[in-house]
Design a protein around this motif. Structure first.
Motif, PDB file in Angstrom:
ATOM      1  N   PHE A  44      46.385   8.712  12.706  1.00  0.00           N
ATOM      2  CA  PHE A  44      46.286  10.026  12.084  1.00  0.00           C
ATOM      3  C   PHE A  44      47.689  10.582  11.894  1.00  0.00           C
ATOM      4  O   PHE A  44      48.595  10.299  12.683  1.00  0.00           O
ATOM      5  CB  PHE A  44      45.469  10.996  12.953  1.00  0.00           C
ATOM      6  N   TYR A  45      47.829  11.386  10.832  1.00  0.00           N
ATOM      7  CA  TYR A  45      49.117  11.984  10.514  1.00  0.00           C
ATOM      8  C   TYR A  45      48.912  13.440  10.117  1.00  0.00           C
ATOM      9  O   TYR A  45      47.825  13.843   9.709  1.00  0.00           O
ATOM     10  CB  TYR A  45      49.790  11.257   9.344  1.00  0.00           C
ATOM     11  N   SER A  47      50.485  16.197   7.412  1.00  0.00           N
ATOM     12  CA  SER A  47      51.329  16.324   6.236  1.00  0.00           C
ATOM     13  C   SER A  47      52.155  17.603   6.315  1.00  0.00           C
ATOM     14  O   SER A  47      51.991  18.420   7.227  1.00  0.00           O
ATOM     15  CB  SER A  47      50.486  16.316   4.958  1.00  0.00           C
ATOM     16  N   GLU A  48      53.029  17.792   5.339  1.00  0.00           N
ATOM     17  CA  GLU A  48      53.915  18.956   5.327  1.00  0.00           C
ATOM     18  C   GLU A  48      53.153  20.275   5.353  1.00  0.00           C
ATOM     19  O   GLU A  48      53.615  21.253   5.939  1.00  0.00           O
ATOM     20  CB  GLU A  48      54.796  18.933   4.075  1.00  0.00           C
ATOM     21  N   ASN A  49      52.001  20.337   4.714  1.00  0.00           N
ATOM     22  CA  ASN A  49      51.249  21.591   4.655  1.00  0.00           C
ATOM     23  C   ASN A  49      50.149  21.660   5.716  1.00  0.00           C
ATOM     24  O   ASN A  49      49.260  22.493   5.646  1.00  0.00           O
ATOM     25  CB  ASN A  49      50.651  21.804   3.263  1.00  0.00           C
ATOM     26  N   GLY A  50      50.213  20.791   6.727  1.00  0.00           N
ATOM     27  CA  GLY A  50      49.306  20.869   7.858  1.00  0.00           C
ATOM     28  C   GLY A  50      48.017  20.094   7.723  1.00  0.00           C
ATOM     29  O   GLY A  50      47.219  20.056   8.669  1.00  0.00           O
ATOM     30  N   VAL A  51      47.769  19.476   6.593  1.00  0.00           N
ATOM     31  CA  VAL A  51      46.556  18.668   6.419  1.00  0.00           C
ATOM     32  C   VAL A  51      46.632  17.438   7.315  1.00  0.00           C
ATOM     33  O   VAL A  51      47.688  16.824   7.464  1.00  0.00           O
ATOM     34  CB  VAL A  51      46.391  18.248   4.949  1.00  0.00           C
ATOM     35  N   ILE A  52      45.517  17.100   7.940  1.00  0.00           N
ATOM     36  CA  ILE A  52      45.430  15.891   8.762  1.00  0.00           C
ATOM     37  C   ILE A  52      44.976  14.744   7.865  1.00  0.00           C
ATOM     38  O   ILE A  52      44.019  14.879   7.106  1.00  0.00           O
ATOM     39  CB  ILE A  52      44.434  16.072   9.924  1.00  0.00           C
ATOM     40  N   LEU A  53      45.650  13.615   7.962  1.00  0.00           N
ATOM     41  CA  LEU A  53      45.366  12.451   7.128  1.00  0.00           C
ATOM     42  C   LEU A  53      45.157  11.227   7.998  1.00  0.00           C
ATOM     43  O   LEU A  53      45.798  11.076   9.045  1.00  0.00           O
ATOM     44  CB  LEU A  53      46.537  12.185   6.168  1.00  0.00           C
ATOM     45  N   SER A  54      44.283  10.344   7.556  1.00  0.00           N
ATOM     46  CA  SER A  54      44.071   9.080   8.256  1.00  0.00           C
ATOM     47  C   SER A  54      43.731   7.977   7.260  1.00  0.00           C
ATOM     48  O   SER A  54      42.926   8.205   6.348  1.00  0.00           O
ATOM     49  CB  SER A  54      42.920   9.198   9.268  1.00  0.00           C
ATOM     50  N   PRO A  55      44.318   6.790   7.435  1.00  0.00           N
ATOM     51  CA  PRO A  55      43.928   5.666   6.585  1.00  0.00           C
ATOM     52  C   PRO A  55      42.594   5.069   6.989  1.00  0.00           C
ATOM     53  O   PRO A  55      42.056   4.215   6.298  1.00  0.00           O
ATOM     54  CB  PRO A  55      45.063   4.660   6.803  1.00  0.00           C
ATOM     55  N   GLY A  56      42.051   5.537   8.143  1.00  0.00           N
ATOM     56  CA  GLY A  56      40.793   4.984   8.628  1.00  0.00           C
ATOM     57  C   GLY A  56      40.987   3.671   9.359  1.00  0.00           C
ATOM     58  O   GLY A  56      42.109   3.300   9.728  1.00  0.00           O
ATOM     59  N   ASP A 116      35.992  13.216  16.564  1.00  0.00           N
ATOM     60  CA  ASP A 116      36.482  13.043  17.935  1.00  0.00           C
ATOM     61  C   ASP A 116      37.813  12.291  17.849  1.00  0.00           C
ATOM     62  O   ASP A 116      37.866  11.065  17.966  1.00  0.00           O
ATOM     63  CB  ASP A 116      35.457  12.257  18.757  1.00  0.00           C
ATOM     64  N   ILE A 117      38.890  13.043  17.602  1.00  0.00           N
ATOM     65  CA  ILE A 117      40.180  12.406  17.358  1.00  0.00           C
ATOM     66  C   ILE A 117      40.707  11.720  18.610  1.00  0.00           C
ATOM     67  O   ILE A 117      41.405  10.703  18.529  1.00  0.00           O
ATOM     68  CB  ILE A 117      41.203  13.425  16.798  1.00  0.00           C
ATOM     69  N   GLU A 118      40.360  12.248  19.788  1.00  0.00           N
ATOM     70  CA  GLU A 118      40.808  11.607  21.028  1.00  0.00           C
ATOM     71  C   GLU A 118      40.244  10.189  21.130  1.00  0.00           C
ATOM     72  O   GLU A 118      40.969   9.234  21.439  1.00  0.00           O
ATOM     73  CB  GLU A 118      40.378  12.447  22.231  1.00  0.00           C
ATOM     74  N   LYS A 119      38.959  10.051  20.849  1.00  0.00           N
ATOM     75  CA  LYS A 119      38.327   8.728  20.897  1.00  0.00           C
ATOM     76  C   LYS A 119      38.895   7.815  19.823  1.00  0.00           C
ATOM     77  O   LYS A 119      39.160   6.632  20.067  1.00  0.00           O
ATOM     78  CB  LYS A 119      36.819   8.885  20.714  1.00  0.00           C
ATOM     79  N   ALA A 120      39.101   8.359  18.624  1.00  0.00           N
ATOM     80  CA  ALA A 120      39.638   7.555  17.515  1.00  0.00           C
ATOM     81  C   ALA A 120      41.058   7.081  17.817  1.00  0.00           C
ATOM     82  O   ALA A 120      41.403   5.929  17.535  1.00  0.00           O
ATOM     83  CB  ALA A 120      39.607   8.363  16.223  1.00  0.00           C
ATOM     84  N   LEU A 121      41.877   7.951  18.389  1.00  0.00           N
ATOM     85  CA  LEU A 121      43.244   7.557  18.746  1.00  0.00           C
ATOM     86  C   LEU A 121      43.241   6.467  19.819  1.00  0.00           C
ATOM     87  O   LEU A 121      44.069   5.550  19.781  1.00  0.00           O
ATOM     88  CB  LEU A 121      44.039   8.772  19.224  1.00  0.00           C
ATOM     89  N   ARG A 122      42.315   6.583  20.777  1.00  0.00           N
ATOM     90  CA  ARG A 122      42.206   5.539  21.808  1.00  0.00           C
ATOM     91  C   ARG A 122      41.907   4.187  21.188  1.00  0.00           C
ATOM     92  O   ARG A 122      42.361   3.142  21.684  1.00  0.00           O
ATOM     93  CB  ARG A 122      41.118   5.895  22.824  1.00  0.00           C
TER      94      ARG A 122
END
Length: 203
Positions: free
Chosen positions: A161-162, A164-173, A150-156
């Motif tokens: 989240f980021y 990358s150049e090849n479209g992978v979603i990354l997060s440091p947590g 639930d990226i919306e909740k996590a962003l709140r």
């Protein structure tokens, strides 16, 4: 074919994890001179054309290449345990930038994830695929389960989240380097699409 697989695995490991210990210089963006790579053991049985062909044919987008003064350079696009000073990552500030965010894992890891959440372990980021199902960049080839975030909740809650150049979603947590289970939407089997036995805590 086997030779290409071995070269790919070795190049991924070198550029993501082993460059410094093997004396390979990386630019601040993570690029290495192919000539320098070819001087290293294992790689000295290959040539520049082999490396360039591998990068061009890699359908997972794990590598990028460029020419710098005529010198071919390559880099890994994500997954580093080496800390780079200038990673090329696009911040995600709204859920519309990544509507479906999936973390792939093996069934054997589910109990641990249920207890502790998804950990970045010794990497800078946790990896996610930005779409449903199938072999794609960000989703490990041998994964059997998918956990939708639930990226919306996590962003709140200010988890970063980021992309990358090849479209992978990354997060440091979070501060502990984890994505806690309260940010899980659902978990399911990639082959059958059936929900897993893992309870996704919504609190």
């Amino acid at each position: 074919m086997a030779c290409n697989v071995q070269l790919s695995k070795a190049l991924v490991k070198l550029l993501r994890h082993d460059a410094m210990t093997r004396g390979l210089h990386l630019t601040k963006e993570g690029y290495a001179n192919v000539d320098d790579i070819l001087e290293l053991s294992f790689f000295n049985s290959f040539d520049e054309d082999d490396i360039e062909r591998l990068v061009d044919r890699d359908n997972k987008g794990r590598f990028a290449k460029r020419r710098n003064g005529g010198q071919l350079q390559v880099k890994a696009t994500q997954g580093h345990s080496i800390r780079l000073s200038d990673p090329e990552l696009e911040p995600i500030t709204h859920s519309s930038q990544a509507r479906v965010v999936l973390h792939g894992t093996r069934r054997r890891n589910i109990d641990s994830i249920r207890q502790r959440g998804i950990s970045r372990m010794n990497r800078d980021h946790i990896h996610f695929a930005p779409a449903e199902h199938g072999a794609m960049s960000g989703m490990p080839a041998k994964c059997e389960m998918a956990i939708e975030i639930d990226i919306e909740k996590a962003l709140r809650d200010r988890i970063k989240f980021y992309k990358s150049e090849n479209g992978v979603i990354l997060s440091p947590g979070d501060r502990n380097g984890c994505i806690p289970t309260k940010y899980f939407k659902k978990a399911y089997d990639l082959k059958t699409s059936k929900s897993s036995i893992m309870a996704c805590t919504k609190s």
